[in-house]
Every structure is written in structure tokens, then in C-alpha cells.
Design a protein around this motif. Structure first.
Motif, PDB file in Angstrom:
ATOM      1  N   GLN A   1      -1.773  19.134  -4.960  1.00 10.00           N
ATOM      2  CA  GLN A   1      -1.851  18.556  -6.296  1.00 10.00           C
ATOM      3  C   GLN A   1      -2.306  17.113  -6.170  1.00 10.00           C
ATOM      4  N   ARG A   2      -3.434  16.799  -6.781  1.00  9.22           N
ATOM      5  CA  ARG A   2      -3.940  15.427  -6.713  1.00  9.22           C
ATOM      6  C   ARG A   2      -2.966  14.468  -7.393  1.00  9.22           C
ATOM      7  N   THR A   3      -2.761  13.314  -6.785  1.00  4.19           N
ATOM      8  CA  THR A   3      -1.890  12.282  -7.342  1.00  4.19           C
ATOM      9  C   THR A   3      -2.651  10.963  -7.406  1.00  4.19           C
ATOM     10  N   LYS A   4      -2.130  10.028  -8.193  1.00  2.00           N
ATOM     11  CA  LYS A   4      -2.805   8.741  -8.317  1.00  2.00           C
ATOM     12  C   LYS A   4      -1.802   7.598  -8.278  1.00  2.00           C
ATOM     13  N   VAL A   5      -2.311   6.427  -7.884  1.00  2.00           N
ATOM     14  CA  VAL A   5      -1.528   5.195  -7.847  1.00  2.00           C
ATOM     15  C   VAL A   5      -2.143   4.237  -8.858  1.00  2.00           C
TER      16      VAL A   5
ATOM     17  N   TYR B   1       0.824  -1.210   0.000  1.00  2.92           N
ATOM     18  CA  TYR B   1       0.000   0.000   0.000  1.00  2.92           C
ATOM     19  C   TYR B   1       0.860   1.263   0.000  1.00  2.92           C
ATOM     20  N   ILE B   2       0.540   2.159  -0.919  1.00  3.92           N
ATOM     21  CA  ILE B   2       1.255   3.432  -1.001  1.00  3.92           C
ATOM     22  C   ILE B   2       0.278   4.519  -1.435  1.00  3.92           C
ATOM     23  N   LEU B   3       0.473   5.705  -0.895  1.00  2.00           N
ATOM     24  CA  LEU B   3      -0.363   6.858  -1.213  1.00  2.00           C
ATOM     25  C   LEU B   3       0.530   8.091  -1.163  1.00  2.00           C
ATOM     26  N   SER B   4       0.198   9.090  -1.964  1.00  2.00           N
ATOM     27  CA  SER B   4       1.028  10.294  -1.968  1.00  2.00           C
ATOM     28  C   SER B   4       0.179  11.529  -2.212  1.00  2.00           C
ATOM     29  N   CYS B   5       0.781  12.675  -1.951  1.00  2.00           N
ATOM     30  CA  CYS B   5       0.135  13.957  -2.220  1.00  2.00           C
ATOM     31  C   CYS B   5       1.225  15.001  -2.417  1.00  2.00           C
ATOM     32  N   ILE B   6       1.013  15.899  -3.357  1.00  2.00           N
ATOM     33  CA  ILE B   6       1.946  17.000  -3.596  1.00  2.00           C
ATOM     34  C   ILE B   6       1.379  18.269  -2.962  1.00  2.00           C
ATOM     35  N   VAL B   7       2.220  18.974  -2.229  1.00  2.00           N
ATOM     36  CA  VAL B   7       1.840  20.270  -1.660  1.00  2.00           C
ATOM     37  C   VAL B   7       2.745  21.322  -2.280  1.00  2.00           C
ATOM     38  N   LYS B   8       2.137  22.333  -2.901  1.00  2.00           N
ATOM     39  CA  LYS B   8       2.894  23.377  -3.588  1.00  2.00           C
ATOM     40  C   LYS B   8       2.882  24.680  -2.796  1.00  2.00           C
TER      41      LYS B   8
END
Length: 289
Positions: free
Chosen positions: A252-256, A61-68
Motif C-alpha cells: 500500500q503506497r504511503t506518503k509523508v 527523515y522518515i519513510l514508510s510502507c504498508i504490506v498487506k
């Protein structure tokens, strides 16, 4: 052209060590979270993580998110964030057992990412705090084991050290899970270390938050959600004097995806960032679609 949709809710953010930014008397401006959609063109760095079959058996399981546009330049903000991340790993992730959060400087990451697992002899990285030489993951792991054993022996009560506890999080020492960019540079070696080239500095403006778990994607989601909530509280977002908002965090929305490119999950989805039952202050969530 982005379409805008708004969610306004009244939220309460639990204080952490009295770091709540002080507002001017009479000021009651709301905070804002701005969510950018996944981009099909332009700069797509870090917006997609491809999960391989090799890693699914280990730590799937992995999840991520970008913060600008994050504010680490203000004196003390970077330490606030690193302390916050440590607290999330200790409290929410239960000493990194349920999940682990890591954060990387997005400006040094190239293209989309791959979450994979290989023999440690096949993985080369620059460990955090031990650069600039690239070392095999096997050598790094063996060094950690030796240091952990020395710490255990030097402990009067012969208890396991923090390094020992970290090493127990590796479910299978035959293959190590890791995250790399499109140039095959290792960003993080799961549960063990992050890459030195991607460490945060006061000049960091955009970050990639990454959470992994052996047990459930919900542990990853909960950890990132909690971290973002607290980031807004301690004032790490943009602060414009002429803005109607106190602070703004731009996500910034990210996807797996799997090896076929099929969507597994994304963050933040429309069910994420829902703090209406736990918060009292006013928060505006603006989702661009």
C-alpha cells in the motif's frame, strides 16, 4: 476503479541463510508485487505521516510502507522476518547508525500518523516487552542507561554494550522523536524501542514498515527497498495454489507530508523497486493507479 500497469523484469535475489522456498520440480512461476495507490476514502490507516517542525531538528527523515496479506501464520515465517529485519538494521543501516527500520501490526494503529518530538516527560508509552503499563519516556530512558552501565561494568573488557550503542543514537536528550497514531498512542520511540501493543504475532496480516534517519531519506528508501526484496525471496507473500504467481506481496503506497499537508515524499514511487540490474528471476510488478 483501478487502472493496471505492469513492469516485468528478470531479477536475482541474493540468498540469506539458504531460506529460499523450494519449488516443485519444473515449476518456474514468477513472483509478483502489487502496488495499491493512496486512497482518498475508505480505510486510510497508516497511509499518511505528518512531520512536525519539532522533529526536523533531530531526526527529520522518515519513510514508510504498508504490506498487506502477509503470511506470518506459517510456522517459522515470523522468525524469518524478525531475523531479516535485524540483518537489515545491522548490514544496510550499519548497526542502526545510518537508519533504523521498525515494523508494526497495522490492525492496532488508528488513522493517520504524526512524527513529532517532545520532552521525554511529555511522552508516555508501553515499551516493547515491558507492558502493559504506560511509562514516561524519561523513566524508560533512565532505566536503559542504568542497565547499559551495569552491562558495561560486568564486561571484562569494559567495552560498551549494545544498549550503550543504542543510547548514543539519541542526538538530543532534551527532546525525543516519536511516531504516534491519531489517538496519540506512541507506536515507536525512535532509536530506543517500539510500542508493545503493535508487536508482530503469527496472526498479524498487515504491517507498517517504518524507517527513520538523521542523515538522508535515501538511507530510509534503501533499507525498505532491500527489506521488501528479501521478504519476497523468503516467501512471506500470499501463495495461492491456482495463481500463476509463486508469491505475491501487496504493498500500500504511503506518503509523508509537512504540517501544511504538502507532499514531502512517498513509497513506493515509480522509481522504487527497480531491481533489474541486481536480479535474474522473473518478477512482475503491477501498479494500480
Amino acid at each position: 476503479i483501478y487502472r493496471r500497469s505492469f513492469i516485468t523484469c528478470r531479477v536475482t535475489l541474493t540468498k540469506i541463510k539458504n531460506d529460499q522456498p523450494v519449488e516443485e520440480e519444473g515449476e518456474q512461476r514468477p513472483d509478483q508485487i502489487e502496488v495499491l495507490p493512496f486512497c482518498q476514502s475508505g480505510d486510510i490507516t497508516g497511509q499518511e505521516i505528518r512531520v512536525t517542525r519539532q522533529v526536523i531538528k533531530l531526526r527529520r527523515y522518515i519513510l514508510s510502507c504498508i504490506v498487506k496479506y502477509i503470511d506470518f501464520a506459517t510456522n517459522g515465517n515470523l522468525k524469518k522476518y524478525t531475523d531479516l529485519q535485524s540483518e537489515v538494521n545491522e548490514r544496510i543501516c550499519k548497526q542502526q547508525v545510518l537508519a533504523k527500520i521498525s515494523t508494526h501490526d497495522l490492525s492496532f494503529i488508528s488513522g493517520n500518523l504524526v512524527y513529532d518530538a517532545r520532552q521525554p516527560e511529555e511522552i508516555g508509552l508501553v515499551p516493547l516487552g515491558e507492558g502493559p503499563k504506560i511509562v514516561p519516556a524519561r523513566n524508560f530512558y533512565n532505566d536503559l542507561c542504568e542497565k547499559a552501565e551495569r552491562e558495561r561494568r560486568s564486561n571484562r573488557k569494559n567495552k560498551s554494550s549494545n544498549r550503550h550503542l543504542t543510547l548514543t543514537l539519541i542526538p538530543d536528550q532534551q527532546k525525543f522523536p516519536y511516531l504516534c497514531d491519531q489517538n496519540h498512542r506512541v507506536i515507536s520511540l525512535q532509536s530506543l524501542t517500539d510500542g508493545e501493543p503493535y508487536k508482530l504475532t503469527p496472526s498479524t496480516e498487515s504491517i507498517l514498515i517504518q524507517a527513520t534517519s538523521e542523515y538522508s531519506i535515501e538511507y530510509c528508501r534503501c533499507a525498505i527497498d532491500f527489506l521488501i526484496q528479501k521478504m519476497l525471496q523468503i516467501g512471506l507473500g500470499k501463495k495461492l495454489h491456482d495463481s500463476k504467481f509463486r508469491h505475491t506481496l501487496t504493498l500500500q503506497r504511503t506518503k509523508v507530508v509537512n504540517e501544511k499537508g504538502e507532499l514531502i515524499t512517498m513509497f513506493p514511487s515509480r522509481i522504487d523497486l527497480d531491481w533489474r540490474e541486481t536480479c535474474r528471476e522473473i518478477l512482475v510488478i503491477e501498479r494500480l493507479t
